[in-house]
Design a protein around this motif. Structure first.
Motif, PDB file in Angstrom:
ATOM      1  N   UNK A   7      22.448  43.533  -0.418  1.00  0.00           N
ATOM      2  CA  UNK A   7      23.887  43.847  -0.410  1.00  0.00           C
ATOM      3  C   UNK A   7      24.521  43.638  -1.776  1.00  0.00           C
ATOM      4  N   UNK A   8      24.002  42.715  -2.582  1.00  0.00           N
ATOM      5  CA  UNK A   8      24.538  42.541  -3.934  1.00  0.00           C
ATOM      6  C   UNK A   8      24.372  43.829  -4.743  1.00  0.00           C
ATOM      7  N   UNK A   9      23.227  44.467  -4.623  1.00  0.00           N
ATOM      8  CA  UNK A   9      23.000  45.716  -5.348  1.00  0.00           C
ATOM      9  C   UNK A   9      23.846  46.842  -4.763  1.00  0.00           C
ATOM     10  N   UNK A  10      23.992  46.850  -3.458  1.00  0.00           N
ATOM     11  CA  UNK A  10      24.825  47.861  -2.815  1.00  0.00           C
ATOM     12  C   UNK A  10      26.268  47.731  -3.287  1.00  0.00           C
ATOM     13  N   UNK A  11      26.753  46.515  -3.444  1.00  0.00           N
ATOM     14  CA  UNK A  11      28.144  46.271  -3.809  1.00  0.00           C
ATOM     15  C   UNK A  11      28.380  46.188  -5.317  1.00  0.00           C
ATOM     16  N   UNK A  12      27.326  46.310  -6.105  1.00  0.00           N
ATOM     17  CA  UNK A  12      27.474  46.253  -7.554  1.00  0.00           C
ATOM     18  C   UNK A  12      28.225  47.482  -8.054  1.00  0.00           C
ATOM     19  N   UNK A  13      29.205  47.244  -8.885  1.00  0.00           N
ATOM     20  CA  UNK A  13      30.085  48.323  -9.353  1.00  0.00           C
ATOM     21  C   UNK A  13      29.345  49.401 -10.145  1.00  0.00           C
ATOM     22  N   UNK A  14      28.394  49.010 -10.972  1.00  0.00           N
ATOM     23  CA  UNK A  14      27.759  49.954 -11.886  1.00  0.00           C
ATOM     24  C   UNK A  14      26.278  50.223 -11.615  1.00  0.00           C
ATOM     25  N   UNK A  15      25.670  49.503 -10.698  1.00  0.00           N
ATOM     26  CA  UNK A  15      24.225  49.587 -10.519  1.00  0.00           C
ATOM     27  C   UNK A  15      23.734  51.014 -10.296  1.00  0.00           C
ATOM     28  N   UNK A  16      24.278  51.703  -9.309  1.00  0.00           N
ATOM     29  CA  UNK A  16      23.742  53.033  -8.994  1.00  0.00           C
ATOM     30  C   UNK A  16      24.078  54.057 -10.083  1.00  0.00           C
ATOM     31  N   UNK A  17      25.233  53.914 -10.718  1.00  0.00           N
ATOM     32  CA  UNK A  17      25.554  54.824 -11.822  1.00  0.00           C
ATOM     33  C   UNK A  17      24.575  54.640 -12.973  1.00  0.00           C
ATOM     34  N   UNK A  18      24.296  53.397 -13.302  1.00  0.00           N
ATOM     35  CA  UNK A  18      23.340  53.132 -14.378  1.00  0.00           C
ATOM     36  C   UNK A  18      21.938  53.585 -13.985  1.00  0.00           C
TER      37      UNK A  18
END
Length: 166
Positions: A7-18
């Motif tokens: 969930x931390x990765x799911x809720x990370x603001x920039x993770x999926x964009x990066x």
């Protein structure tokens, strides 16, 4: 990221964009230890988080393969007679089952680290060989190195099997 959960990765603001910018061929999601270390575990909640995370990858146009690894067979500490004792975490097995079931049903690859390392009681054996921390959760550099070698060997076998079938 030490202490991270799915969930931390799911809720990370920039993770999926990066991640989308990197255009990876393969994403290895090697998480679940912190979910297993929690006091309570809810398989439906983890399943929903995995579904949300993989859906975000798709929405962002990330076309990489996904490999889920299961968490190790961690232990849980408990206090008795003013001392800390350790026993196998029941949650680790439940997290393992959830990840493997999710990966199988959704068509993702998986690598069962929990079983490969020896199953429910195995962390004590690894600790006896100085390959874990004192809390039976994290590995020593030697333990992590062995995990890496075993994952690499699994990839090599997969490549060899693929080549033999062609």
């Amino acid at each position: 990221v030490n202490g991270a959960t799915f969930s931390n990765y799911l809720n990370s603001k920039y993770f999926t964009d990066h991640l989308a910018t990197l255009k990876p061929d393969l994403i290895i999601l090697s998480l679940g230890t912190n979910e297993a270390a929690a006091r309570t575990f809810n398989a439906d909640s983890l399943w929903a988080t995995l579904d949300s995370l993989t859906s975000v990858f798709q929405r962002k146009g990330i076309e990489a393969g996904i490999l889920f690894t299961t968490p190790p067979a961690i232990y849980k500490g408990y206090r008795k007679n003013r001392r800390t004792h350790y026993k196998p975490s029941e949650n680790a097995a439940l997290v393992r089952e959830t990840i493997l079931s999710y990966a199988s049903r959704r068509g993702y690859a998986s690598w069962d680290w929990y079983t490969i390392m020896g199953g429910k009681q195995s962390m004590a054996k690894w600790k006896a060989k100085h390959m874990t921390d004192r809390r039976y959760i994290h590995f020593s550099p030697k333990g992590y190195s062995i995990q890496g070698v075993l994952l690499n060997e699994a990839f090599q076998r997969l490549i060899m099997d693929f080549r033999e079938k062609q």
